[in-house]
Design a protein around this motif. Sequence first.
Motif, PDB file in Angstrom:
ATOM      1  N   ASP A   1       0.896  -1.026  -0.286  1.00 38.33           N
ATOM      2  CA  ASP A   1      -0.086   0.019  -0.055  1.00 38.33           C
ATOM      3  C   ASP A   1       0.997   1.139  -0.114  1.00 38.33           C
TER       4      ASP A   1
ATOM      5  N   TYR B   1       1.421   5.586  -0.426  1.00 34.25           N
ATOM      6  CA  TYR B   1       0.547   6.872  -0.216  1.00 34.25           C
ATOM      7  C   TYR B   1       1.393   8.071  -0.562  1.00 34.25           C
TER       8      TYR B   1
ATOM      9  N   TYR C   1      -3.030   7.504  -3.680  1.00 36.64           N
ATOM     10  CA  TYR C   1      -3.123   6.025  -3.148  1.00 36.64           C
ATOM     11  C   TYR C   1      -2.607   5.309  -4.360  1.00 36.64           C
TER      12      TYR C   1
ATOM     13  N   ARG D   1      -2.075   1.092  -4.968  1.00 37.04           N
ATOM     14  CA  ARG D   1      -2.020  -0.280  -4.464  1.00 37.04           C
ATOM     15  C   ARG D   1      -1.073  -1.341  -5.326  1.00 37.04           C
TER      16      ARG D   1
ATOM     17  N   TRP E   1       4.167  -2.314   3.938  1.00 41.68           N
ATOM     18  CA  TRP E   1       3.962  -3.644   3.216  1.00 41.68           C
ATOM     19  C   TRP E   1       4.189  -4.575   4.337  1.00 41.68           C
TER      20      TRP E   1
END
Length: 122
Positions: free
Chosen positions: A4, A6, A31, A33, A122
């Motif tokens: 993830d 950001y 964001y 992924r 992570w």
Amino acid sequence: MGLDMYAMISDESFDREVDFKPGQGVGELHYWRKHPNLHGWMRTLYFEKGGEQPDFNCTPVTLTETDLSRLEADINAGNLPPTEGFFFGASDGSESEDDLAFVAKAREAIADGDTVFYYAWW
């Protein structure tokens, strides 16, 4: 479980470009992924700026206008480094439009006086 990622903004400036502790006034700007190639690019930047956490996990790195220009050029040239990791997934090249949208948002935030930084978990 997985990578993830950001881009965050803060109304404060930090005394370091890496490994700082953001306080109040932090918000999410963007964001991603499981986009490991972008994470690999940010990891390289982190170490260039003096980062010392070998895993580059849960530690921030600031992004300046100069960094964003480099990132934009590397996105456009298809030069994000192939990156692998446990539960990282795979980048497939379709992320470029979203990555460039992030660069534009980050530039606006910096122009508005905010600090932009990258953070991954992570």
